[in-house]
Write a protein that holds these residues in place. Structure first.
Motif, mmCIF file in Angstrom:
data_model
loop_
_atom_site.group_PDB
_atom_site.id
_atom_site.type_symbol
_atom_site.label_atom_id
_atom_site.label_comp_id
_atom_site.label_asym_id
_atom_site.label_seq_id
_atom_site.Cartn_x
_atom_site.Cartn_y
_atom_site.Cartn_z
ATOM 1 N N VAL A 162 4.369 -31.090 -73.297
ATOM 2 C CA VAL A 162 4.429 -32.310 -74.094
ATOM 3 C C VAL A 162 3.179 -33.136 -73.827
ATOM 4 N N ALA A 163 2.560 -33.654 -74.892
ATOM 5 C CA ALA A 163 1.361 -34.480 -74.744
ATOM 6 C C ALA A 163 1.722 -35.807 -74.097
ATOM 7 N N ARG A 164 0.975 -36.176 -73.073
ATOM 8 C CA ARG A 164 1.162 -37.467 -72.402
ATOM 9 C C ARG A 164 -0.182 -38.175 -72.295
ATOM 10 N N TRP A 165 -0.844 -38.275 -73.429
ATOM 11 C CA TRP A 165 -2.130 -38.956 -73.461
ATOM 12 C C TRP A 165 -2.255 -39.697 -74.789
ATOM 13 N N PRO A 166 -3.066 -40.752 -74.838
ATOM 14 C CA PRO A 166 -3.207 -41.537 -76.066
ATOM 15 C C PRO A 166 -3.860 -40.726 -77.168
ATOM 16 N N MET A 167 -3.404 -40.954 -78.385
ATOM 17 C CA MET A 167 -3.926 -40.242 -79.541
ATOM 18 C C MET A 167 -4.908 -41.123 -80.307
ATOM 19 N N PRO A 168 -5.492 -40.613 -81.391
ATOM 20 C CA PRO A 168 -6.541 -41.350 -82.112
ATOM 21 C C PRO A 168 -6.111 -42.726 -82.593
ATOM 22 N N GLY A 169 -7.096 -43.510 -83.028
ATOM 23 C CA GLY A 169 -6.841 -44.865 -83.495
ATOM 24 C C GLY A 169 -6.268 -44.912 -84.893
ATOM 25 N N SER A 170 -6.298 -46.079 -85.493
ATOM 26 C CA SER A 170 -5.570 -46.322 -86.735
ATOM 27 C C SER A 170 -6.122 -45.545 -87.924
ATOM 28 N N THR A 171 -7.348 -45.049 -87.825
ATOM 29 C CA THR A 171 -7.911 -44.305 -88.951
ATOM 30 C C THR A 171 -7.332 -42.910 -89.061
ATOM 31 N N GLY A 172 -6.761 -42.412 -87.970
ATOM 32 C CA GLY A 172 -6.211 -41.069 -87.988
ATOM 33 C C GLY A 172 -7.236 -39.996 -87.709
ATOM 34 N N GLU A 173 -8.508 -40.376 -87.559
ATOM 35 C CA GLU A 173 -9.523 -39.381 -87.237
ATOM 36 C C GLU A 173 -9.368 -38.939 -85.788
ATOM 37 N N ASP A 174 -9.691 -37.676 -85.530
ATOM 38 C CA ASP A 174 -9.618 -37.186 -84.160
ATOM 39 C C ASP A 174 -10.581 -37.983 -83.292
ATOM 40 N N HIS A 175 -10.078 -38.432 -82.141
ATOM 41 C CA HIS A 175 -10.935 -39.229 -81.275
ATOM 42 C C HIS A 175 -12.069 -38.381 -80.713
ATOM 43 N N SER A 176 -13.148 -39.040 -80.335
ATOM 44 C CA SER A 176 -14.257 -38.342 -79.705
ATOM 45 C C SER A 176 -13.830 -37.962 -78.292
ATOM 46 N N VAL A 177 -13.755 -36.692 -78.043
ATOM 47 C CA VAL A 177 -13.323 -36.228 -76.731
ATOM 48 C C VAL A 177 -14.393 -36.587 -75.710
ATOM 49 N N GLN A 178 -13.963 -37.135 -74.608
ATOM 50 C CA GLN A 178 -14.895 -37.560 -73.572
ATOM 51 C C GLN A 178 -14.768 -36.617 -72.381
#
Length: 354
Positions: A82-98
């Motif tokens: 199960v994912a336990r990390w924050p997902m992308p912002g309000s635009t729905g675009e995949d976040h820039s992976v850091q």
């Protein structure tokens, strides 16, 4: 020194040797300071000479015998499905992976996962893949394991033309990666194009392996969603989902979600990575979703329960990614001869973290 227990004292209670917190400092049995005036314990007998570090200078415990590679066991992948990390912002675009990258290990700052940076030097069968990770010693750690489906998908950067991974963090993407599925009879394969497929061990050939370590732990009470009659908020990702589904074309799905006014609105069609977080790997059969949170989830038709995502192929703006909750697999419409953007598929709407 005696004890000062008076309420008027401006300093905290201080007790010397043979002194209890409720002792009366004026009692004859209490030390008056004469016998314990610091003379016998003035630091002379314990001045550091006998314990100056010479006998315990680190030579006998310099890390050589306990460098993190002994007495180590790999974690059960079932704890990390199960994912336990924050997902992308309000635009729905995949976040820039850091990423934080060194020679052997790539650390994902968003998920908290450590990844084997270089693929295994040889292709491995399904049977050998889990054993390879369990026996891997890398970066001072030996608790490596096969990644789960949602962990593997977290690496995708679908805005990139294949391979859909960060080449600086993972310079050797080649072929399909083995992912744990929750079912020992079949494993997932994550393609460099972002497609997720399932093959049985009897039909699958050797594949490349990239091991992972770290990750979240299950909630103590086992809860995953915060529910209202209409909405389900995922406590791990922060995403809020509509509990009801509908069927729409690709364009109509976007309009329908945007028009929802539930709890103030702000809904949209989820990205592929967001929709992947709903897959419930522990179930032996589809639909692979927690039906206590989504009780009206559609049944399979001809073995499939296919949902739209908002994610378009990087190489074809007329092709969108779909996710099948009956099989757990993902594919783009351009890869199939059955679906186009005009096809009517299932839709769930989502709202991002505040």
């Amino acid at each position: 020194m005696g004890c000062d227990n008076s309420s008027e004292a401006s300093s905290p209670k201080i007790c010397g040797e043979n002194c209890s917190a409720d002792q009366d400092p004026t009692s004859p049995e209490s030390p008056d300071g004469t016998e314990n005036d610091g003379t016998e314990n003035d630091g002379t007998e314990n001045d550091g000479t006998e314990n100056d570090g010479t006998e315990n200078d680190g030579t006998e415990n310099d890390g050589t015998e306990n460098d993190g590679t002994e007495n180590c066991s790999s974690s059960d992948p079932a704890l990390f499905q199960v994912a336990r990390w924050p997902m992308p912002g309000s635009t729905g675009e995949d976040h820039s992976v850091q990423y934080r990258v060194d020679e052997e290990v790539t650390h994902d700052e968003i998920t908290g996962l450590d990844w084997q940076r270089q693929l295994a030097s040889v292709s491995l069968t399904d049977e050998d893949a889990a054993e390879y990770c369990a026996e891997l010693s890398l970066g001072g750690h030996c608790d490596w394991r096969l990644p789960t489906r949602v962990e593997g998908v977290s690496l995708l950067e679908l805005q990139r033309k294949p391979p859909s991974f960060d080449p600086g963090a993972f310079p050797d993407i080649d072929g399909e990666l083995v992912l744990w599925s929750g079912n020992p009879e079949r494993l997932f394969r994550l393609g460099s194009d972002g497609g997720l497929r399932v093959r049985s061990p009897t039909s699958a050939g050797p594949d490349r392996v990239r091991c992972v370590r770290g990750g979240g732990v299950p909630d103590s009470d086992g809860s995953r969603y915060e529910l209202t009659p209409d909405l389900a908020r995922d406590l791990g990702t922060g995403l809020t989902w509509t509990r009801a589904t509908s069927k729409q074309t690709y364009a109509d799905a976007a309009s329908m979600c945007a028009g929802l006014q539930l709890d103030g609105g702000g809904f949209r069609v989820p990205s592929l990575k967001e929709l992947h977080t709903l897959i419930f790997d522990s179930k032996p059969n589809g639909p692979w979703i927690d039906q206590s949170a989504f009780p009206s989830f559609p049944a399979a038709v001809s073995g499939h329960i296919i949902f739209w995502t908002s994610s378009l192929e990087a190489t074809d703006s007329n092709s969108a990614w779909m996710l099948d909750f009956a099989t757990g697999t993902a594919e783009a419409t351009s890869v199939t001869a059955t679906f186009t953007l005009e096809s009517t598929l299932h839709v769930l709407c989502v709202r991002s973290r505040p």
